[in-house]
Design a protein around this motif. Structure first.
Motif, PDB file in Angstrom:
ATOM      1  N   ALA B  95      24.085  70.964  26.035  1.00 42.49           N
ATOM      2  CA  ALA B  95      22.902  71.379  25.311  1.00 42.49           C
ATOM      3  C   ALA B  95      22.494  72.783  25.425  1.00 42.49           C
ATOM      4  O   ALA B  95      22.263  73.712  24.418  1.00 42.49           O
ATOM      5  CB  ALA B  95      21.619  70.434  25.216  1.00 42.49           C
ATOM      6  N   GLU B  96      22.395  73.301  26.697  1.00 37.68           N
ATOM      7  CA  GLU B  96      22.163  74.483  26.841  1.00 37.68           C
ATOM      8  C   GLU B  96      23.121  75.586  26.714  1.00 37.68           C
ATOM      9  O   GLU B  96      22.970  76.926  26.380  1.00 37.68           O
ATOM     10  CB  GLU B  96      21.791  74.677  28.728  1.00 37.68           C
ATOM     11  CG  GLU B  96      21.205  76.062  29.021  1.00 37.68           C
ATOM     12  CD  GLU B  96      21.154  76.196  30.478  1.00 37.68           C
ATOM     13  OE1 GLU B  96      20.817  77.309  30.875  1.00 37.68           O
ATOM     14  OE2 GLU B  96      21.130  75.003  31.252  1.00 37.68           O
ATOM     15  N   PHE B  97      24.494  74.967  27.077  1.00 40.14           N
ATOM     16  CA  PHE B  97      25.587  75.842  26.327  1.00 40.14           C
ATOM     17  C   PHE B  97      25.707  76.351  24.907  1.00 40.14           C
ATOM     18  O   PHE B  97      25.797  77.489  24.540  1.00 40.14           O
ATOM     19  CB  PHE B  97      26.738  75.353  26.895  1.00 40.14           C
ATOM     20  CG  PHE B  97      27.923  75.751  26.319  1.00 40.14           C
ATOM     21  CD1 PHE B  97      28.695  76.939  26.701  1.00 40.14           C
ATOM     22  CD2 PHE B  97      28.948  75.061  25.256  1.00 40.14           C
ATOM     23  CE1 PHE B  97      29.684  77.472  26.277  1.00 40.14           C
ATOM     24  CE2 PHE B  97      29.972  75.575  24.770  1.00 40.14           C
ATOM     25  CZ  PHE B  97      30.471  76.934  25.205  1.00 40.14           C
ATOM     26  N   MET B 101      25.205  79.978  23.605  1.00 44.45           N
ATOM     27  CA  MET B 101      26.254  80.403  22.457  1.00 44.45           C
ATOM     28  C   MET B 101      25.562  81.036  21.074  1.00 44.45           C
ATOM     29  O   MET B 101      26.117  81.717  20.487  1.00 44.45           O
ATOM     30  CB  MET B 101      27.203  79.306  22.171  1.00 44.45           C
ATOM     31  CG  MET B 101      28.279  79.064  23.375  1.00 44.45           C
ATOM     32  SD  MET B 101      29.084  80.441  23.896  1.00 44.45           S
ATOM     33  CE  MET B 101      30.654  80.561  22.963  1.00 44.45           C
ATOM     34  N   LYS B 102      24.273  80.428  20.794  1.00 49.08           N
ATOM     35  CA  LYS B 102      23.505  80.795  19.646  1.00 49.08           C
ATOM     36  C   LYS B 102      23.404  82.190  19.674  1.00 49.08           C
ATOM     37  O   LYS B 102      23.197  82.898  18.716  1.00 49.08           O
ATOM     38  CB  LYS B 102      22.697  79.848  19.362  1.00 49.08           C
ATOM     39  CG  LYS B 102      22.919  78.633  18.722  1.00 49.08           C
ATOM     40  CD  LYS B 102      21.715  77.906  18.085  1.00 49.08           C
ATOM     41  CE  LYS B 102      22.214  76.258  17.769  1.00 49.08           C
ATOM     42  NZ  LYS B 102      20.816  75.472  17.831  1.00 49.08           N
ATOM     43  N   PHE B 103      23.145  82.834  21.008  1.00 53.98           N
ATOM     44  CA  PHE B 103      22.871  84.285  21.076  1.00 53.98           C
ATOM     45  C   PHE B 103      23.814  85.092  20.855  1.00 53.98           C
ATOM     46  O   PHE B 103      23.751  86.136  20.371  1.00 53.98           O
ATOM     47  CB  PHE B 103      22.424  84.642  22.636  1.00 53.98           C
ATOM     48  CG  PHE B 103      20.939  83.669  22.984  1.00 53.98           C
ATOM     49  CD1 PHE B 103      20.001  84.018  22.391  1.00 53.98           C
ATOM     50  CD2 PHE B 103      20.944  83.070  24.207  1.00 53.98           C
ATOM     51  CE1 PHE B 103      18.806  83.179  22.531  1.00 53.98           C
ATOM     52  CE2 PHE B 103      19.814  82.255  24.607  1.00 53.98           C
ATOM     53  CZ  PHE B 103      18.629  82.458  23.817  1.00 53.98           C
ATOM     54  N   ILE B 104      25.028  84.729  20.751  1.00 54.67           N
ATOM     55  CA  ILE B 104      26.264  85.329  20.382  1.00 54.67           C
ATOM     56  C   ILE B 104      26.383  85.292  19.151  1.00 54.67           C
ATOM     57  O   ILE B 104      26.804  86.112  18.360  1.00 54.67           O
ATOM     58  CB  ILE B 104      27.471  84.910  21.322  1.00 54.67           C
ATOM     59  CG1 ILE B 104      27.201  85.386  22.699  1.00 54.67           C
ATOM     60  CG2 ILE B 104      28.621  85.987  20.770  1.00 54.67           C
ATOM     61  CD1 ILE B 104      28.234  85.188  23.791  1.00 54.67           C
ATOM     62  N   PHE B 105      26.393  83.952  18.685  1.00 52.67           N
ATOM     63  CA  PHE B 105      26.822  83.571  17.168  1.00 52.67           C
ATOM     64  C   PHE B 105      25.842  83.702  16.161  1.00 52.67           C
ATOM     65  O   PHE B 105      25.959  83.188  15.094  1.00 52.67           O
ATOM     66  CB  PHE B 105      27.598  82.292  17.193  1.00 52.67           C
ATOM     67  CG  PHE B 105      28.923  82.471  18.023  1.00 52.67           C
ATOM     68  CD1 PHE B 105      29.979  82.634  17.288  1.00 52.67           C
ATOM     69  CD2 PHE B 105      29.197  82.214  19.172  1.00 52.67           C
ATOM     70  CE1 PHE B 105      31.266  82.870  17.729  1.00 52.67           C
ATOM     71  CE2 PHE B 105      30.275  82.340  20.046  1.00 52.67           C
ATOM     72  CZ  PHE B 105      31.385  82.864  19.140  1.00 52.67           C
ATOM     73  N   ASN B 106      24.680  83.939  16.881  1.00 49.28           N
ATOM     74  CA  ASN B 106      23.430  84.053  15.956  1.00 49.28           C
ATOM     75  C   ASN B 106      23.311  83.025  14.838  1.00 49.28           C
ATOM     76  O   ASN B 106      23.586  81.845  14.969  1.00 49.28           O
ATOM     77  CB  ASN B 106      22.990  85.079  15.485  1.00 49.28           C
ATOM     78  CG  ASN B 106      24.194  86.335  15.046  1.00 49.28           C
ATOM     79  OD1 ASN B 106      24.779  86.836  15.847  1.00 49.28           O
ATOM     80  ND2 ASN B 106      24.475  86.241  13.779  1.00 49.28           N
ATOM     81  N   SER B 107      23.004  83.484  13.409  1.00 48.06           N
ATOM     82  CA  SER B 107      23.209  82.725  12.466  1.00 48.06           C
ATOM     83  C   SER B 107      24.152  81.562  12.122  1.00 48.06           C
ATOM     84  O   SER B 107      23.604  80.493  12.025  1.00 48.06           O
ATOM     85  CB  SER B 107      23.096  83.573  11.219  1.00 48.06           C
ATOM     86  OG  SER B 107      24.359  84.189  11.172  1.00 48.06           O
TER      87      SER B 107
END
Lengths: 112, 112
Positions: B95-97, B101-107
DNA sequence: TTAAATACCTAAATTTCTTAGGTATAATAT
DNA sequence: ATATTATACCTAAGAAATTTAGGTATTTAA
């Protein structure tokens, strides 16, 4: 640090995503960008990054430009046309992967 | 099928998650469950699954029980106490991973 | 009666990454 | 002055995880 195991298979996607957004990045810059974006949670090792960049080049997804900067050589990587397409595909694939994993992990990944 | 590459490093987590929910599953059942849950998008290969199950056993995270059913032998896997803890940890890690990854792939990953 | 589904498994080869180096310059700290 | 850190590139041996390609055996469906 943390879960390096999960990173497997994601490196290529990360690199393509960053190149898609920045048009032009050099290796060291990529390591720092990932470090910054993820608040030190993901730290690419150069031993993994450089072979990946070289592979993307041999596959025709990126090409390079060397530039001198402050006495040091920077090797910039840029997406080719097929690299653009590949980037889009990999990014969508990852998004779909996360979505699919939600079917297994249900609530857990939805929150936050 | 699709993105096998991304699955790398996720297998152990998937197995632990399923065992946590079902208390008792046999190998073939796990392959079918994943197939069902993900609507055929993820298909575990037995060549990867069985070695993983055996490794989890050697690490003390699972133990086994053999049962005859309709002339065929089923080998059930159950979580040990430390396996329960490991399952929880792996699930949180994943879940943390995804969050990271959302920080890199944002939207891209936020939607849906 | 043949093929598909169920049920287990292994082993060689491949892929991907880690670990552990190596080279070299510029900037900062001692 | 000089030693360390940061910047910048790289490779190669080994480890780890998975794919591919088998193998065995029973039951069910075609």
């Amino acid at each position: 640090m943390y879960s390096k195991e999960l990173m497997k298979g994601t490196l290529k996607t990360i690199v393509l995503k960053l190149l898609k957004e920045h048009e032009k990045m050099y290796g060291y810059e990529i390591t720092q960008k990932v470090k910054d974006l993820t608040q030190d949670k993901i730290q690419l090792t150069e031993g993994a990054l450089y072979p990946t960049l070289h592979k993307l080049e041999s596959l025709g997804y990126v090409y390079t430009e060397k530039k001198e900067y402050n006495g040091r050589t920077r090797k910039y990587y840029l997406l080719t046309e097929s690299g653009q397409a590949e980037a889009t595909e990999k990014i969508n694939e990852f998004a779909e992967f996360v979505l699919t994993m939600k079917f297994i992990f249900n609530s857990k990944l939805a929150a936050e």
